[in-house]
Design an enzyme around this catalytic site. Structure first.
Site, PDB file in Angstrom:
ATOM      1  N   ARG A 286      -8.363  -0.616   5.026  1.00  0.00           N
ATOM      2  CA  ARG A 286      -7.563   0.439   4.410  1.00  0.00           C
ATOM      3  C   ARG A 286      -6.259  -0.108   3.858  1.00  0.00           C
ATOM      4  NH1 ARG A 286      -6.700   5.664   7.710  1.00  0.00           N
ATOM      5  NH2 ARG A 286      -5.627   5.982   5.729  1.00  0.00           N
TER       6      ARG A 286
ATOM      7  N   LYS B  56       0.833  -1.212   0.000  1.00  0.00           N
ATOM      8  CA  LYS B  56       0.000   0.000   0.000  1.00  0.00           C
ATOM      9  C   LYS B  56       0.862   1.253   0.000  1.00  0.00           C
ATOM     10  CE  LYS B  56      -1.635   1.555   4.011  1.00  0.00           C
ATOM     11  NZ  LYS B  56      -1.197   2.913   4.386  1.00  0.00           N
ATOM     12  N   ASN B  57       1.890   1.281   0.851  1.00  0.00           N
ATOM     13  CA  ASN B  57       2.700   2.486   1.015  1.00  0.00           C
ATOM     14  C   ASN B  57       3.714   2.704  -0.102  1.00  0.00           C
ATOM     15  OD1 ASN B  57       1.210   3.068   3.204  1.00  0.00           O
ATOM     16  ND2 ASN B  57       2.732   2.426   4.709  1.00  0.00           N
TER      17      ASN B  57
ATOM     18  N   ASP C 154       5.065   0.441  11.989  1.00  0.00           N
ATOM     19  CA  ASP C 154       3.833  -0.192  11.507  1.00  0.00           C
ATOM     20  C   ASP C 154       3.721  -1.657  11.906  1.00  0.00           C
ATOM     21  OD1 ASP C 154       3.712   1.678   8.358  1.00  0.00           O
ATOM     22  OD2 ASP C 154       3.252   2.236  10.424  1.00  0.00           O
TER      23      ASP C 154
ATOM     24  N   CYS D 217      -4.537  12.837  13.353  1.00  0.00           N
ATOM     25  CA  CYS D 217      -4.706  11.409  13.048  1.00  0.00           C
ATOM     26  C   CYS D 217      -4.688  10.661  14.372  1.00  0.00           C
ATOM     27  CB  CYS D 217      -3.548  10.981  12.152  1.00  0.00           C
ATOM     28  SG  CYS D 217      -3.278   9.218  12.087  1.00  0.00           S
TER      29      CYS D 217
ATOM     30  N   ARG E  57       1.106  14.496  13.353  1.00  0.00           N
ATOM     31  CA  ARG E  57       1.598  14.262  11.978  1.00  0.00           C
ATOM     32  C   ARG E  57       1.570  15.511  11.102  1.00  0.00           C
ATOM     33  NH1 ARG E  57      -0.724   8.591   9.863  1.00  0.00           N
ATOM     34  NH2 ARG E  57       1.088   8.729   8.513  1.00  0.00           N
TER      35      ARG E  57
HETATM   36  C1  EPZ Z   1       4.488   6.887   6.399  1.00  0.00           C
HETATM   37  O1  EPZ Z   1       3.729   7.942   6.985  1.00  0.00           O
HETATM   38  C2  EPZ Z   1       3.539   5.691   6.288  1.00  0.00           C
HETATM   39  N1  EPZ Z   1       2.421   6.051   5.450  1.00  0.00           N
HETATM   40  C3  EPZ Z   1       3.064   5.295   7.677  1.00  0.00           C
HETATM   41  O2  EPZ Z   1       2.274   4.107   7.563  1.00  0.00           O
HETATM   42  C4  EPZ Z   1       4.252   4.966   8.548  1.00  0.00           C
HETATM   43  O3  EPZ Z   1       3.824   4.729   9.861  1.00  0.00           O
HETATM   44  C5  EPZ Z   1       5.236   6.154   8.562  1.00  0.00           C
HETATM   45  O4  EPZ Z   1       5.601   6.527   7.225  1.00  0.00           O
HETATM   46  C6  EPZ Z   1       6.513   5.839   9.320  1.00  0.00           C
HETATM   47  O5  EPZ Z   1       7.136   4.711   8.809  1.00  0.00           O
HETATM   48  C7  EPZ Z   1       2.583   6.040   4.091  1.00  0.00           C
HETATM   49  O6  EPZ Z   1       3.635   5.776   3.549  1.00  0.00           O
HETATM   50  C8  EPZ Z   1       1.383   6.392   3.276  1.00  0.00           C
HETATM   51  P1  EPZ Z   1       6.620  10.199   8.412  1.00  0.00           P
HETATM   52  P2  EPZ Z   1       4.306   9.439   6.989  1.00  0.00           P
HETATM   53  O7  EPZ Z   1       6.460  11.487   7.699  1.00  0.00           O
HETATM   54  O8  EPZ Z   1       5.111   9.673   5.789  1.00  0.00           O
HETATM   55  C9  EPZ Z   1       7.099  13.619  11.746  1.00  0.00           C
HETATM   56  C10 EPZ Z   1       0.400   2.694   7.856  1.00  0.00           C
HETATM   57  O9  EPZ Z   1       0.027   2.099   8.879  1.00  0.00           O
HETATM   58  N2  EPZ Z   1       6.934  14.593  10.649  1.00  0.00           N
HETATM   59  O10 EPZ Z   1       7.760   9.351   8.039  1.00  0.00           O
HETATM   60  O11 EPZ Z   1       3.153  10.333   7.276  1.00  0.00           O
HETATM   61  C11 EPZ Z   1       5.845  12.787  11.978  1.00  0.00           C
HETATM   62  O12 EPZ Z   1       4.921  13.458  12.784  1.00  0.00           O
HETATM   63  C12 EPZ Z   1       0.885   4.155   7.950  1.00  0.00           C
HETATM   64  O13 EPZ Z   1       0.424   2.189   6.721  1.00  0.00           O
HETATM   65  C13 EPZ Z   1       6.969  15.942  10.931  1.00  0.00           C
HETATM   66  O14 EPZ Z   1       7.119  16.355  12.080  1.00  0.00           O
HETATM   67  O15 EPZ Z   1       5.259   9.394   8.272  1.00  0.00           O
HETATM   68  C14 EPZ Z   1       6.414  11.530  12.621  1.00  0.00           C
HETATM   69  O16 EPZ Z   1       6.606  11.743  13.976  1.00  0.00           O
HETATM   70  C15 EPZ Z   1       0.622   4.761   9.288  1.00  0.00           C
HETATM   71  N3  EPZ Z   1       6.823  16.822   9.901  1.00  0.00           N
HETATM   72  C16 EPZ Z   1       7.755  11.374  11.898  1.00  0.00           C
HETATM   73  O17 EPZ Z   1       8.078  12.647  11.358  1.00  0.00           O
HETATM   74  C17 EPZ Z   1       6.653  16.401   8.599  1.00  0.00           C
HETATM   75  O18 EPZ Z   1       6.507  17.231   7.698  1.00  0.00           O
HETATM   76  C18 EPZ Z   1       7.774  10.343  10.767  1.00  0.00           C
HETATM   77  O19 EPZ Z   1       6.626  10.507   9.983  1.00  0.00           O
HETATM   78  C19 EPZ Z   1       6.620  15.026   8.346  1.00  0.00           C
HETATM   79  C20 EPZ Z   1       6.772  14.133   9.383  1.00  0.00           C
END
Ligand code: EPZ
Length: 424
Positions: A400, A22-23, A308, A120, A125
């Site tokens: 999802r 999915k991701n 995850d 979320c 996030r």
């Molecule tokens: C991706 O989300 C995945 N989703 C998530 O999977 C996964 O949990 C996550 O990466 C971490 O591996 C998809 O790929 C669609 P991040 P993403 O930006 O990109 C902070 C599932 O279950 N951050 O890597 O949204 C954020 O808050 C889902 O399939 C900022 O502060 O995660 C977090 O603490 C859930 N500012 C950390 O970085 C930003 O602009 C990592 O989040 C971006 C992120």
């Protein structure tokens, strides 16, 4: 809202095939906005988040056709001028990954308006890193009325360092930089296999990207991108869920069609706690004969242990001997499955971003509530291992990101059925 009805305990055994990720499929779909040519994607999982993004792409003037062989063919259906350049709140609110259209829209159209994702269940996030990255490429970024409005005649290559490795942040800026003028150097990038898969697709479309999978990615911008055919990688999180199910039920499961390298953080952990892990052309086999030993875990960006799989690992630790401390370092609110596991008899103490799991404790079936995608997978595994009947409510979370989960579990011997609850 459908439910899963599970009767346990069952020892999971047999072979199961991993679906496409999915991701990886979500950014791949968004990337099709970067070209006028058709893009053919194979192994796209049939899950709700994919359908949501396809609906958004159609709203943006694309067509999304499923071919007989299962391939999804994306192509521009309406001329850009006649198409929307906005990702509306109604679509984005159901799936925050919709923000992935921001980079491609801006790079391709020179302007884009995307609803801010909002909060979320697992954390705040924010997307500040996405926006800072696009600003570094010369975009004007404005927030108004719950939307991000961006504009740029043509993006320019630049050097940008993310404050933290962000998966979709890296993907968004990478897609934008592919069409920028000049060279972009992105530092402190996410190294997830899904980021690598996106770079491979973009390069197949004619981009010039090197270093994906490393902390630093270099992108030499090109004027235009073309058609491509691409196989989406296997879903390491979906596959890892079934392998954890095998260990938790003292089963014997072979996962087919998945990458051993992508699953290494999990396989190393399973071997460490006492599972037998075998890898070969047949697939990845996990089986447990004796007792499992508890082991502490910190989630971390790839190649660390994926957040995850944290919930599923917590369920596993309820069946291991000793105390395991699990630290969730990525998201600030990702232990909502713990109280539900406690309803099933687990002994877990949560304190901030740490949880101590005391085991082994026999689980008993109960009515439980799914709160997010991976928490629901954790509760389903617990139901398979528990004595008696478990009813998992709100499985729409599961749909999802898990393709035909009840069928796959049934093929491994689980007694799980979907209870269809007619809408009131
Ligand atoms: C991706 O989300 C995945 N989703 C998530 O999977 C996964 O949990 C996550 O990466 C971490 O591996 C998809 O790929 C669609 P991040 P993403 O930006 O990109 C902070 C599932 O279950 N951050 O890597 O949204 C954020 O808050 C889902 O399939 C900022 O502060 O995660 C977090 O603490 C859930 N500012 C950390 O970085 C930003 O602009 C990592 O989040 C971006 C992120």
């Amino acid at each position: 809202m459908d439910k899963f009805h599970i009767v346990g305990p069952t020892r999971l055994a047999g072979r199961v095939r991993a679906s496409g990720a999915k991701n990886a499929a979500l950014p791949a779909l968004a990337a099709t906005l970067l070209t006028e040519e058709p893009v053919e994607l194979h192994r796209v999982p049939r899950v709700r988040d994919i359908r949501t993004l396809c609906r958004l792409l159609v709203h943006l003037g694309m067509s999304c056709d499923e071919r007989e062989d299962g391939a999804l063919v994306l192509r521009r259906d309406k001329p850009i001028e006649a198409s929307a350049d906005e990702a509306p709140y109604d679509l984005v609110k159901t799936m925050r990954a919709s923000v992935l259209v921001l980079g491609p829209l801006l790079a391709r159209y020179g302007h884009a308006r995307v609803s801010l994702p909002g909060g979320c269940a697992i954390g705040v996030r924010p997307i500040d890193q996405h926006l800072k990255g696009l600003e570094a490429l010369g975009a004007e970024v404005r927030l108004s009325h719950g939307y991000v409005e961006t504009r740029a005649d043509r993006l320019r290559g630049a050097r940008f360092r993310f404050d933290m490795p962000t998966v979709t942040g890296t993907e968004n800026v990478l897609m934008a930089a592919a069409l920028a003028e000049g060279t972009t150097v992105l530092e402190n990038c996410a190294r997830e296999p899904e980021v690598v898969d996106l770079a491979n697709l973009l390069n197949a479309m004619g981009a010039r990207i090197s270093g994906a999978g490393e902390e630093t990615i270099v992108i030499d911008g090109v004027r235009g991108l073309g058609a491509a055919r691409h196989d989406i990688i296997a879903d390491r999180i979906e596959g890892g869920t079934y392998l954890i199910g095998a260990a938790m039920t003292r089963g014997d499961v072979t996962l087919e069609g998945a990458s051993t390298a992508d699953l290494a953080p999990l396989l190393d952990k399973l071997a460490e706690i006492g599972a037998t892990v075998e890898t070969g052309p047949e697939g990845i086999r996990v089986r447990v004969d004796g007792d499992l030993q508890a082991s502490d875990l910190d989630t971390a960006p790839h190649p660390g242990f994926p957040t995850d799989l944290q919930a599923q690992y917590m369920a596993l630790m309820t069946q291991a001997h000793g105390v395991a401390t699990i630290r969730e370092t990525i998201f600030e609110n990702r232990f909502q499955h713990a109280p539900e596991l406690m309803r099933m008899g687990a002994d877990i103490r949560v304190d901030g971003n740490g949880a101590r799991v005391h085991g082994p404790t026999p689980l008993t079936g109960a009515g439980v509530m799914a709160t997010d995608l991976r928490a629901s997978a954790c509760l389903v595994l617990a139901g398979v291992a528990a004595e008696g009947e478990t009813v998992v409510d709100r499985i729409y979370h599961l749909e999802r990101g898990y393709e035909s989960m009840e069928l796959k579990l049934q093929s491994l011997g689980a007694r799980v059925a979907r209870w269809v609850v007619p809408a009131a």
